[in-house]
Design a protein around this motif. Sequence first.
Motif, PDB file in Angstrom:
ATOM      1  N   GLY A 248       2.987  16.165  -1.316  1.00 43.63           N
ATOM      2  CA  GLY A 248       3.756  15.591  -2.416  1.00 43.63           C
ATOM      3  C   GLY A 248       3.431  14.139  -2.692  1.00 43.63           C
ATOM      4  N   ILE A 249       2.244  13.684  -2.270  1.00 46.40           N
ATOM      5  CA  ILE A 249       1.815  12.298  -2.508  1.00 46.40           C
ATOM      6  C   ILE A 249       1.050  12.277  -3.817  1.00 46.40           C
ATOM      7  CG2 ILE A 249       0.479  10.350  -1.638  1.00 46.40           C
ATOM      8  CD1 ILE A 249       2.800  11.039   0.174  1.00 46.40           C
ATOM      9  N   ASP A 250       1.602  11.616  -4.845  1.00 42.65           N
ATOM     10  CA  ASP A 250       0.941  11.630  -6.147  1.00 42.65           C
ATOM     11  C   ASP A 250       0.574  10.244  -6.656  1.00 42.65           C
ATOM     12  OD1 ASP A 250       3.482  10.744  -6.650  1.00 42.65           O
ATOM     13  OD2 ASP A 250       4.054  12.405  -7.968  1.00 42.65           O
ATOM     14  N   ALA A 251       0.971   9.173  -5.966  1.00 38.31           N
ATOM     15  CA  ALA A 251       0.585   7.821  -6.363  1.00 38.31           C
ATOM     16  C   ALA A 251      -0.735   7.460  -5.707  1.00 38.31           C
ATOM     17  CB  ALA A 251       1.671   6.827  -5.974  1.00 38.31           C
ATOM     18  N   ASP A 252      -1.405   6.408  -6.210  1.00 40.07           N
ATOM     19  CA  ASP A 252      -2.706   6.026  -5.673  1.00 40.07           C
ATOM     20  C   ASP A 252      -2.714   4.606  -5.115  1.00 40.07           C
ATOM     21  OD1 ASP A 252      -2.523   4.552  -7.977  1.00 40.07           O
ATOM     22  OD2 ASP A 252      -4.362   5.325  -8.900  1.00 40.07           O
ATOM     23  N   ASP A 253      -1.526   4.105  -4.710  1.00 42.94           N
ATOM     24  CA  ASP A 253      -1.462   2.756  -4.176  1.00 42.94           C
ATOM     25  C   ASP A 253      -1.396   2.782  -2.657  1.00 42.94           C
ATOM     26  OD1 ASP A 253       1.120   3.655  -3.707  1.00 42.94           O
ATOM     27  OD2 ASP A 253       2.055   2.360  -5.215  1.00 42.94           O
ATOM     28  N   ALA A 254      -1.388   1.597  -2.031  1.00 45.15           N
ATOM     29  CA  ALA A 254      -1.381   1.478  -0.567  1.00 45.15           C
ATOM     30  C   ALA A 254      -0.122   2.076   0.060  1.00 45.15           C
ATOM     31  CB  ALA A 254      -1.548   0.012  -0.169  1.00 45.15           C
ATOM     32  N   PRO A 255       1.073   1.820  -0.491  1.00 44.01           N
ATOM     33  CA  PRO A 255       2.263   2.443   0.107  1.00 44.01           C
ATOM     34  C   PRO A 255       2.188   3.972   0.129  1.00 44.01           C
ATOM     35  CG  PRO A 255       2.919   0.626  -1.292  1.00 44.01           C
ATOM     36  CD  PRO A 255       1.456   0.833  -1.523  1.00 44.01           C
ATOM     37  N   ALA A 256       1.638   4.570  -0.932  1.00 48.26           N
ATOM     38  CA  ALA A 256       1.524   6.031  -0.964  1.00 48.26           C
ATOM     39  C   ALA A 256       0.572   6.519   0.127  1.00 48.26           C
ATOM     40  CB  ALA A 256       1.038   6.491  -2.335  1.00 48.26           C
ATOM     41  N   PHE A 257      -0.535   5.794   0.314  1.00 48.63           N
ATOM     42  CA  PHE A 257      -1.468   6.210   1.361  1.00 48.63           C
ATOM     43  C   PHE A 257      -0.846   6.027   2.743  1.00 48.63           C
ATOM     44  CE2 PHE A 257      -5.046   5.762   4.302  1.00 48.63           C
ATOM     45  CZ  PHE A 257      -5.728   6.942   4.017  1.00 48.63           C
ATOM     46  N   ALA A 258      -0.064   4.989   2.918  1.00 45.59           N
ATOM     47  CA  ALA A 258       0.621   4.779   4.195  1.00 45.59           C
ATOM     48  C   ALA A 258       1.588   5.920   4.476  1.00 45.59           C
ATOM     49  CB  ALA A 258       1.359   3.441   4.191  1.00 45.59           C
ATOM     50  N   ARG A 259       2.279   6.399   3.459  1.00 44.97           N
ATOM     51  CA  ARG A 259       3.183   7.531   3.647  1.00 44.97           C
ATOM     52  C   ARG A 259       2.394   8.797   3.996  1.00 44.97           C
ATOM     53  NH1 ARG A 259       5.715   5.024  -0.848  1.00 44.97           N
ATOM     54  NH2 ARG A 259       4.716   6.492  -2.310  1.00 44.97           N
ATOM     55  N   TYR A 260       1.238   8.950   3.383  1.00 44.65           N
ATOM     56  CA  TYR A 260       0.354  10.087   3.688  1.00 44.65           C
ATOM     57  C   TYR A 260      -0.044  10.067   5.160  1.00 44.65           C
ATOM     58  CZ  TYR A 260      -4.163  12.640   3.645  1.00 44.65           C
ATOM     59  OH  TYR A 260      -5.211  13.490   3.915  1.00 44.65           O
ATOM     60  N   MET A 261      -0.546   8.927   5.627  1.00 47.17           N
ATOM     61  CA  MET A 261      -0.951   8.806   7.025  1.00 47.17           C
ATOM     62  C   MET A 261       0.218   9.017   7.970  1.00 47.17           C
ATOM     63  SD  MET A 261      -3.672   5.734   7.651  1.00 47.17           S
ATOM     64  CE  MET A 261      -3.634   6.123   9.391  1.00 47.17           C
ATOM     65  N   THR A 262       1.336   8.412   7.650  1.00 52.09           N
ATOM     66  CA  THR A 262       2.503   8.485   8.528  1.00 52.09           C
ATOM     67  C   THR A 262       2.990   9.919   8.674  1.00 52.09           C
ATOM     68  OG1 THR A 262       3.154   6.239   7.904  1.00 52.09           O
ATOM     69  CG2 THR A 262       4.851   7.628   8.908  1.00 52.09           C
ATOM     70  N   ARG A 284       1.924   1.738  12.231  1.00 55.70           N
ATOM     71  CA  ARG A 284       1.800   1.444  13.669  1.00 55.70           C
ATOM     72  C   ARG A 284       1.995   2.724  14.480  1.00 55.70           C
ATOM     73  NH1 ARG A 284       4.432  -3.154  11.718  1.00 55.70           N
ATOM     74  NH2 ARG A 284       3.315  -5.111  12.179  1.00 55.70           N
ATOM     75  N   GLN A 285       1.093   2.922  15.414  1.00 57.51           N
ATOM     76  CA  GLN A 285       1.142   4.097  16.288  1.00 57.51           C
ATOM     77  C   GLN A 285       1.123   3.628  17.739  1.00 57.51           C
ATOM     78  OE1 GLN A 285      -1.576   7.564  15.557  1.00 57.51           O
ATOM     79  NE2 GLN A 285      -2.409   7.006  17.563  1.00 57.51           N
ATOM     80  N   ARG A 286       2.120   4.035  18.504  1.00 61.38           N
ATOM     81  CA  ARG A 286       2.185   3.648  19.920  1.00 61.38           C
ATOM     82  C   ARG A 286       1.559   4.752  20.770  1.00 61.38           C
ATOM     83  NH1 ARG A 286       5.797   1.027  17.177  1.00 61.38           N
ATOM     84  NH2 ARG A 286       6.798   2.959  16.493  1.00 61.38           N
ATOM     85  N   GLY A 287       0.440   4.401  21.408  1.00 61.35           N
ATOM     86  CA  GLY A 287      -0.311   5.377  22.181  1.00 61.35           C
ATOM     87  C   GLY A 287      -1.143   6.267  21.269  1.00 61.35           C
TER      88      GLY A 287
END
Length: 341
Positions: A248-262, A284-287
Amino acid sequence: MSAAYQTLATLYNALMTGIVLSLVTRRGADTAREFVFRHFRRQHHEKFLPGLKKLGLDGQPAAVACALYHYHSNALGGVKTEYWRETDRKAWVRYPPPRWIWRGTAACAVPHPVNEAMLHGWHGHNGVSLGNPRLGFVCTGMITTGAPGLEGYYHEYDRPLAPEERVRFVTDERMPQVDLAQQPRLDTSAWPQERLRRTYRSYAMEYVRTLMPTLMELLGTAEAEAEIGRAARLIGMQLHEETASALGIDADDAPAFARYMTALLAAQGEDVTCDIDGLRATVRQRGWRLMRGVGFAREEHVPAALRAWNELWIGAALAHDRFMPVTLAGDPGGEVTWTIG
């Protein structure tokens, strides 16, 4: 979360296939065959005997237990499978098309010996692991030769087998047709849907957990990092549109990509957070749960594996917005940070 589990499995399925095809085209079929053999032999040693016990099959006759193991374990991972018990000493397993590991058009590019290596790495070693030298696997069809899937049977012979006899290939036998409604079923009635979806995701994750150390040992640190990273970047680019849409990621900005990765890292089981500041974001990912407990041969393999795996996200970012910077920092033993935008 179910969409994220499915999406992560899609990415890792494609990564395993992509690495094999990359090895075939860039380093030759012999190297690809050796990688596939080592990969599945490693998985066999790590998973087979514990899996038999976990599935409650360790009390079955050897041939039956092996066929049922492959039938159930692959089915839990989303692979189509069929099973038929001919006798206590002969039991069939079949993987109908489409083959999970050679998704889509990839089946057209896999050399037959590379496909065979999977059977030599795993199926042919079952008898050895069980302490039964009479047990072997007879392959009666493979998709790379135009057969309708991979099929064969475990057979307990009347004598011990030589190493070269543990896997045989024949063309004059076929698994009988089975009634799918009468196929064995695991009792998963007590399993919540969340557990079933996690199992499906974990099946694909295990391929990545195995391919990293296997290729590091086969090619050396730098060469393996380059091969894995190249394939990962291409997979990230090729599948970003499909996977972002699934989430459901439809934007092309940095916040949208961060939500995709997260979303994908959380589906992987990582301890991950996302901070958004205007058009910039930090993940941020711990471990690094994906590689937790993996036995790398050398200490330097771990950061190299992290850099190679990171190319999956670099590729996805290039498809998301080719001008958007994504910077990796940190240590897989502590905290890993991506600065996006």
